[in-house]
Every structure is written in C-alpha cells, then in structure tokens.
Design a protein around this motif. Structure first.
Motif, short mmCIF file in Angstrom:
data_model
loop_
_atom_site.label_atom_id
_atom_site.label_comp_id
_atom_site.label_asym_id
_atom_site.label_seq_id
_atom_site.Cartn_x
_atom_site.Cartn_y
_atom_site.Cartn_z
N ALA A 1 17.57 51.79 42.60
CA ALA A 1 18.82 52.09 41.91
C ALA A 1 19.96 52.35 42.89
N GLY A 2 21.18 52.10 42.43
CA GLY A 2 22.37 52.36 43.22
C GLY A 2 22.74 53.83 43.20
N VAL A 3 23.92 54.13 43.71
CA VAL A 3 24.37 55.51 43.85
C VAL A 3 24.47 56.20 42.49
N LEU A 4 25.17 55.58 41.56
CA LEU A 4 25.38 56.20 40.26
C LEU A 4 24.07 56.39 39.50
N ALA A 5 23.28 55.33 39.38
CA ALA A 5 22.03 55.42 38.62
C ALA A 5 21.08 56.43 39.24
N SER A 6 21.06 56.48 40.57
CA SER A 6 20.18 57.43 41.25
C SER A 6 20.58 58.87 40.95
N SER A 7 21.88 59.16 41.07
CA SER A 7 22.34 60.53 40.87
C SER A 7 22.23 60.96 39.40
N VAL A 8 22.55 60.06 38.48
CA VAL A 8 22.44 60.39 37.05
C VAL A 8 20.98 60.54 36.66
N GLY A 9 20.13 59.63 37.14
CA GLY A 9 18.71 59.70 36.80
C GLY A 9 18.06 60.96 37.34
N VAL B 1 22.62 65.87 33.25
CA VAL B 1 23.59 64.79 33.08
C VAL B 1 22.97 63.59 32.37
N SER B 2 21.76 63.21 32.77
CA SER B 2 21.13 62.04 32.15
C SER B 2 20.91 62.25 30.66
N LYS B 3 20.61 63.48 30.24
CA LYS B 3 20.43 63.74 28.81
C LYS B 3 21.73 63.47 28.04
N LYS B 4 22.86 63.81 28.64
CA LYS B 4 24.15 63.53 28.00
C LYS B 4 24.40 62.03 27.91
N VAL B 5 24.05 61.32 28.96
CA VAL B 5 24.21 59.86 28.97
C VAL B 5 23.31 59.22 27.92
N PHE B 6 22.07 59.68 27.83
CA PHE B 6 21.14 59.12 26.84
C PHE B 6 21.59 59.44 25.42
N ALA C 1 12.93 51.86 26.62
CA ALA C 1 12.90 52.01 28.08
C ALA C 1 14.00 51.16 28.72
N ILE C 2 14.17 49.96 28.24
CA ILE C 2 15.22 49.09 28.77
C ILE C 2 16.60 49.65 28.43
N ARG C 3 16.75 50.20 27.23
CA ARG C 3 18.04 50.83 26.86
C ARG C 3 18.36 51.99 27.78
N ALA C 4 17.36 52.80 28.09
CA ALA C 4 17.57 53.94 28.99
C ALA C 4 17.94 53.47 30.39
N PHE C 5 17.26 52.43 30.85
CA PHE C 5 17.51 51.85 32.17
C PHE C 5 18.95 51.33 32.26
N LYS C 6 19.38 50.64 31.23
CA LYS C 6 20.74 50.10 31.22
C LYS C 6 21.78 51.20 31.04
N ALA C 7 21.42 52.27 30.33
CA ALA C 7 22.37 53.36 30.07
C ALA C 7 22.84 54.01 31.37
N ILE C 8 21.95 54.10 32.36
CA ILE C 8 22.35 54.70 33.64
C ILE C 8 22.75 53.63 34.66
N ASP C 9 22.80 52.35 34.22
CA ASP C 9 23.11 51.23 35.11
C ASP C 9 22.06 51.10 36.20
N GLY C 10 20.80 51.11 35.77
CA GLY C 10 19.69 51.02 36.71
C GLY C 10 19.56 49.65 37.35
N SER C 11 18.83 49.61 38.46
CA SER C 11 18.52 48.35 39.12
C SER C 11 17.24 48.52 39.91
N GLY C 12 16.52 47.43 40.06
CA GLY C 12 15.26 47.46 40.79
C GLY C 12 14.11 47.97 39.95
N LEU C 13 13.97 49.27 39.89
CA LEU C 13 12.82 49.84 39.19
C LEU C 13 13.15 51.19 38.58
N ALA C 14 12.34 51.57 37.62
CA ALA C 14 12.37 52.91 37.04
C ALA C 14 11.14 53.09 36.18
N ARG C 15 10.70 54.32 36.06
CA ARG C 15 9.66 54.67 35.09
C ARG C 15 10.33 55.55 34.05
#
Length: 365
Positions: free
Chosen positions: A125-133, A138-143, A283-297
């Motif tokens: 993940a990039g800077v934003l997705a990493s910090s939000v995740g 914060v991630s709960k608010k985004v979700f 799971a894909i919606r959550a990944f996209k919500a934080i602008d994820g890239s590469g991988l996530a669980r």
C-alpha cells in the motif's frame, strides 16, 4: 538474458511486531526467485538503525535456516553493507523495495513516504492507504462512509482518559457495555489488545492500550466467527476464498497467533456460497475504500446469532510467512507462495510506472 531485478527486502523495525517481521522476511527471502531477482536484505533494529547486506543477516538467526543465511551471504555484493541511522536509498542500488514491516514505522505510511521521496518502487500500500489502514479509529470512519457495516465502537485519546477518567469509563459502559475489547488504535498482531468484563478490567485494559498508543479504540463484544479474506492487486483487485480462525484462546490474541500453535485455520471457511461471495465483495470494497494497492488482509465477524457480516479491520502488510493466513488463503485460491511474492513485486512496478506518467509540472495553456 534479461537483467535480474535488485530487490531490497526491509525487515525488523521499531515496532512491537519486530519479531513477527523477522519471521515474515525469512519466508520472503527464501521464496524470492533467484533466476529473476538479486536480493539485498536490510534489517532495521528496534533502535531504528539500518543494517545493510551482510550486516543485516545476524538479525535473521533463529528465523531463517542457516543454509539460507549462508546462501544469501555468498550472493551479496560487498559494497552494499554497513549500519546507518538513515541510509541513502537510490534507484541505482535497488530496483524495488519489499518492506516486510508490520506495525508502526513500517506499515503506517512512514517508510512508504520515505520511499516515495527516494523515487523507488515498493511493494504494498501507498502512504495514504498504509496510514489509514493502520489507524483503526480513522479506518472505521472511512469504512462507515463507504457503507460497510461494523461493530459499535468508541475512540478515545490517552490524554482524555488521564484527564477525565470517570467520564470516559461511563461513556464506554453506556454505549458499549461489557464485555468489550480494548485496542491501541495504531498497532497490529493483537499486541496490546485485551477483553474487559467489568470496570476494573476496563481500567487495566485502557492502561495497557495507552502504553502502546496515544489513541485507543474500544469495541463492543460480538459473539461471532472470525473470518478473513486476502486481497491482491492494484486498481482491479481480486479476493481469495475466505478462511476462518478458530482461536485457542478466548480471543485471537498474540499468544494464540504466534506462540501456542493451537489455533486452527479453516480454509476455505465452512460457509454458504452466497456468504463467501459477499465476504469477497466486501473485502474488495474495503480495499478500495482506503485506496489500497498490492495486498491486504481484510478481517470480518460473522455473528453467530443472526449471520450478519461485520467488517473488523484491514491489514495492509499482514503476517507474511508461508504459513500465515494471507499466504494460505492464496494457496487455496491457486497461487503459490513464490508466485505470490513475484506477483507483488510486479504490482509494485506497475503502480510505479503508472505514477511516473503523471505530470509534475504546470504550465498555463
């Protein structure tokens, strides 16, 4: 014959998950295809010192097989070595960086920002997705903004707990009740997490979480199955089959994850096909919500009483040994561990090339 890519594998770090990172890195180093990649290990001590090349290898003792450590030592260029407070990361030295770092100062956007400034491609993940995740509050608010259902929670500051203890305790008891779970907002691998069944335990749990972070998240107790889904990709991510965690302890804490070895992973989870598909889509919606890239669980609760699905959290650099849930989920979905490592490097380069096409100048037409 094409030139091999130089892959710097970052591990260790100033985090409560330092040991977990070493285990993950040992697996990645072994799985990297030597026909495609030249490997440069870079260990970060718990004091924040960077150990490059041969100087990083002692950190892997007890995590990697000695034969593997010896093989790495024989293949390393002598010029890439030394211990530094903050080494210069140059594109001339590394083609891509694989930051196998869990928790603070690794999974939270800090190292990602450093690599962005250095203009080097990196896995995950990039800077934003990493910090939000990483920040559960914060991630709960985004979700919530993305319309993803979650358990009830309260977010509090350590300073507020110290200054207004009675008010904080009363709010938690009124909004959530007992039992409840208390977590540091910015940590993973269940470090600092505990379950409180009464006020006395709640105070101890808040003090424990406050020892790890200035921000604390308290969640309602959900009688539920814990199910996880692995996501892989950039703008068009794919989701694995779901897997279920059957914890050896009262909840899936650090001991249950890494120490006693008694917890069981059921892959695929025993779920109706419709539920499994819904989990993959969420799971894909959550990944996209934080602008994820590469991988996530992405971790979920499935309520035992109603069957309702609730999003728990997202991990942008989950435990990454070949036996970890993330890797096993993809193995059961048809992607081997070695293929997974290679794919993540390819995704890192893909994202880097895409960003390189963006304009960084401005001219009035």
């Amino acid at each position: 014959m094409s030139k091999k890519l130089r892959v710097a594998v970052l591990f260790g770090g100033k985090s409560g998950e330092h040991e977990v990172s070493l285990a993950s890195a040992a697996s990645v180093l072994k799985a990297l295809d030597r026909e495609k990649f030249d490997i440069i290990p870079i260990g970060i001590t718990q004091e924040g010192l960077f150990r490059l090349g041969v100087d990083a290898l002692p950190m892997l003792e007890g995590k990697a097989e000695q034969e593997e450590i010896n093989r790495l030592q024989r293949s390393l260029p002598a010029v890439v070595s030394g211990t530094h407070r903050l080494p210069a990361f140059r594109k001339e030295e590394f083609d891509v960086v694989f930051p196998v770092l869990h928790g603070t100062y690794g999974e939270d956007g800090t190292i990602q920002g450093f690599l962005e400034i250095a203009n080097i491609p990196y896995v995950g993940a990039g800077v934003l997705a990493s910090s939000v995740g990483m920040d559960k509050a914060v991630s709960k608010k985004v979700f919530a903004e993305a319309g993803l259902p979650q358990a009830k929670y309260v977010s509090i500051l350590k300073a507020d707990f110290k200054r207004e203890r009675e008010a904080v305790l009363s709010r938690i008891e009124t909004e959530l009740g007992y039992p409840c779970f208390v977590k540091p907002a910015n940590l993973g691998s269940s470090v600092g997490i505990s379950k409180a069944k009464d006020r006395q335990e709640l105070i101890k749990s808040l003090e424990l979480a406050a020892a790890y972070d200035r921000k604390i998240v308290v969640e309602e107790f959900i009688p539920a199955h814990e199910v996880e889904v692995a996501v892989l990709g950039n703008d068009e991510p794919e989701a694995s089959v779901p897997g279920e965690i059957v914890s050896s302890n009262e909840f899936y804490d650090y001991k249950a994850k890494y120490i006693d070895g008694k917890s069981v992973m059921r892959i695929p989870a025993e779920l109706p096909q419709e539920t499994a598909e819904q989990l993959r889509k969420m799971a894909i919606r959550a990944f996209k919500a934080i602008d994820g890239s590469g991988l996530a669980r992405v971790d979920f609760f499935i309520r035992k009483d109603t069957g309702a699905i609730l999003l728990n959290e997202i991990n942008t650099m989950p435990g990454f040994t070949q036996y970890s849930m993330y890797a096993k989920l993809w193995e059961h979905s048809g992607v081997s561990y070695s293929e997974l490592v290679t794919k993540l490097i390819e995704l890192a380069l893909e994202r880097y090339e895409e960003k390189a096409q963006l304009r960084t100048d401005f001219a009035v037409e």
